[in-house]
Design a protein around this motif. Structure first.
Motif, PDB file in Angstrom:
ATOM      1  N   GLU A 159      -8.333  -1.740  -3.547  1.00 29.77           N
ATOM      2  CA  GLU A 159      -9.055  -0.502  -3.280  1.00 29.77           C
ATOM      3  C   GLU A 159      -8.160   0.711  -3.548  1.00 29.77           C
ATOM      4  N   GLY A 160      -6.872   0.557  -3.386  1.00 34.15           N
ATOM      5  CA  GLY A 160      -5.933   1.650  -3.622  1.00 34.15           C
ATOM      6  C   GLY A 160      -5.681   1.947  -5.087  1.00 34.15           C
ATOM      7  N   GLY A 161      -6.155   1.106  -5.972  1.00 35.15           N
ATOM      8  CA  GLY A 161      -5.968   1.321  -7.398  1.00 35.15           C
ATOM      9  C   GLY A 161      -5.514   0.046  -8.089  1.00 35.15           C
ATOM     10  N   PRO A 162      -5.506   0.044  -9.421  1.00 38.86           N
ATOM     11  CA  PRO A 162      -5.141  -1.145 -10.188  1.00 38.86           C
ATOM     12  C   PRO A 162      -3.708  -1.583  -9.903  1.00 38.86           C
ATOM     13  N   LEU A 163      -3.521  -2.900  -9.847  1.00 41.38           N
ATOM     14  CA  LEU A 163      -2.197  -3.483  -9.628  1.00 41.38           C
ATOM     15  C   LEU A 163      -2.070  -4.764 -10.436  1.00 41.38           C
ATOM     16  N   HIS A 164      -0.849  -5.086 -10.814  1.00 40.91           N
ATOM     17  CA  HIS A 164      -0.602  -6.382 -11.442  1.00 40.91           C
ATOM     18  C   HIS A 164      -0.375  -7.408 -10.339  1.00 40.91           C
ATOM     19  N   GLY A 165      -0.430  -8.675 -10.699  1.00 41.49           N
ATOM     20  CA  GLY A 165      -0.392  -9.759  -9.714  1.00 41.49           C
ATOM     21  C   GLY A 165       0.766  -9.703  -8.745  1.00 41.49           C
ATOM     22  N   TYR A 166       1.980  -9.514  -9.250  1.00 43.31           N
ATOM     23  CA  TYR A 166       3.137  -9.487  -8.359  1.00 43.31           C
ATOM     24  C   TYR A 166       3.048  -8.313  -7.392  1.00 43.31           C
ATOM     25  N   ALA A 167       2.561  -7.165  -7.851  1.00 46.67           N
ATOM     26  CA  ALA A 167       2.413  -6.000  -6.970  1.00 46.67           C
ATOM     27  C   ALA A 167       1.364  -6.273  -5.890  1.00 46.67           C
ATOM     28  N   ILE A 168       0.343  -7.050  -6.205  1.00 47.69           N
ATOM     29  CA  ILE A 168      -0.658  -7.430  -5.207  1.00 47.69           C
ATOM     30  C   ILE A 168      -0.002  -8.280  -4.126  1.00 47.69           C
ATOM     31  N   ILE A 169       0.793  -9.251  -4.543  1.00 48.26           N
ATOM     32  CA  ILE A 169       1.500 -10.118  -3.595  1.00 48.26           C
ATOM     33  C   ILE A 169       2.419  -9.290  -2.708  1.00 48.26           C
ATOM     34  N   LEU A 206       0.353  -7.237  -0.138  1.00 49.26           N
ATOM     35  CA  LEU A 206      -0.077  -8.077   0.976  1.00 49.26           C
ATOM     36  C   LEU A 206       1.071  -8.292   1.959  1.00 49.26           C
ATOM     37  N   LYS A 207       2.216  -8.600   1.408  1.00 49.43           N
ATOM     38  CA  LYS A 207       3.398  -8.842   2.242  1.00 49.43           C
ATOM     39  C   LYS A 207       3.800  -7.579   2.995  1.00 49.43           C
ATOM     40  N   SER A 248       1.285  -6.384   5.730  1.00 51.97           N
ATOM     41  CA  SER A 248       1.195  -7.306   6.865  1.00 51.97           C
ATOM     42  C   SER A 248       2.522  -7.425   7.609  1.00 51.97           C
ATOM     43  N   GLY A 249       3.497  -6.617   7.243  1.00 50.84           N
ATOM     44  CA  GLY A 249       4.798  -6.720   7.892  1.00 50.84           C
ATOM     45  C   GLY A 249       5.513  -8.022   7.580  1.00 50.84           C
ATOM     46  N   GLY A 250       5.215  -8.593   6.418  1.00 52.92           N
ATOM     47  CA  GLY A 250       5.868  -9.829   5.990  1.00 52.92           C
ATOM     48  C   GLY A 250       5.149 -11.100   6.414  1.00 52.92           C
ATOM     49  N   VAL A 251       4.097 -10.978   7.190  1.00 54.10           N
ATOM     50  CA  VAL A 251       3.371 -12.157   7.669  1.00 54.10           C
ATOM     51  C   VAL A 251       2.634 -12.849   6.515  1.00 54.10           C
ATOM     52  N   LEU A 252       2.022 -12.064   5.631  1.00 54.81           N
ATOM     53  CA  LEU A 252       1.296 -12.635   4.492  1.00 54.81           C
ATOM     54  C   LEU A 252       2.207 -12.702   3.281  1.00 54.81           C
TER      55      LEU A 252
END
Length: 113
Positions: free
Chosen positions: A19-29, A32-33, A36-40
């Motif tokens: 929702e914040g804008g386009p991202l590549h896969g690693y940036a998505i990961i 998430l991390k 989530s404060g490192g939980v995800l």
């Protein structure tokens, strides 16, 4: 976090990140991390199949680009993805409110006898 706890919610999390804008896969990961404060801290083997599934469903689209000599696939929400995110948020609010009535530590009022 137990990976089973994410069952049924991964797509919503990915939509929210995009929702914040386009991202590549690693940036998505990493998003998430980070959010989530490192939980995800999810593996690529979890994220990329979900992104491909969401692309087939029409919630995201992707394009290839070259960044610093490396090919990267960038994902972005579609109109259908935005609508799906709204629906996911509504469903999550209803679910968390209902479960909170049981697990929130507040005893419900007793029904009249």
């Amino acid at each position: 976090m137990n990976p089973q706890a994410l069952h049924g919610h991964l797509d919503a999390l990915l939509l929210a990140v995009l929702e914040g804008g386009p991202l590549h896969g690693y940036a998505i990961i990493e998003a998430l991390k980070g959010r989530s404060g490192g939980v995800l801290n999810l593996p690529t083997g979890t994220i990329y199949p979900a992104l491909r599934r969401m692309e087939r469903a029409g919630y995201v689209d992707s394009s290839w680009s070259r960044v610093n000599g490396r090919e990267r696939r960038t994902y972005r929400l579609t109109g259908a993805g935005h609508r799906a995110l709204v629906a996911e948020r509504t469903g999550w609010q209803e679910f968390s409110s209902t479960v909170g009535r049981f697990l929130g530590g507040v005893e419900p009022p007793h029904a009249p006898a």
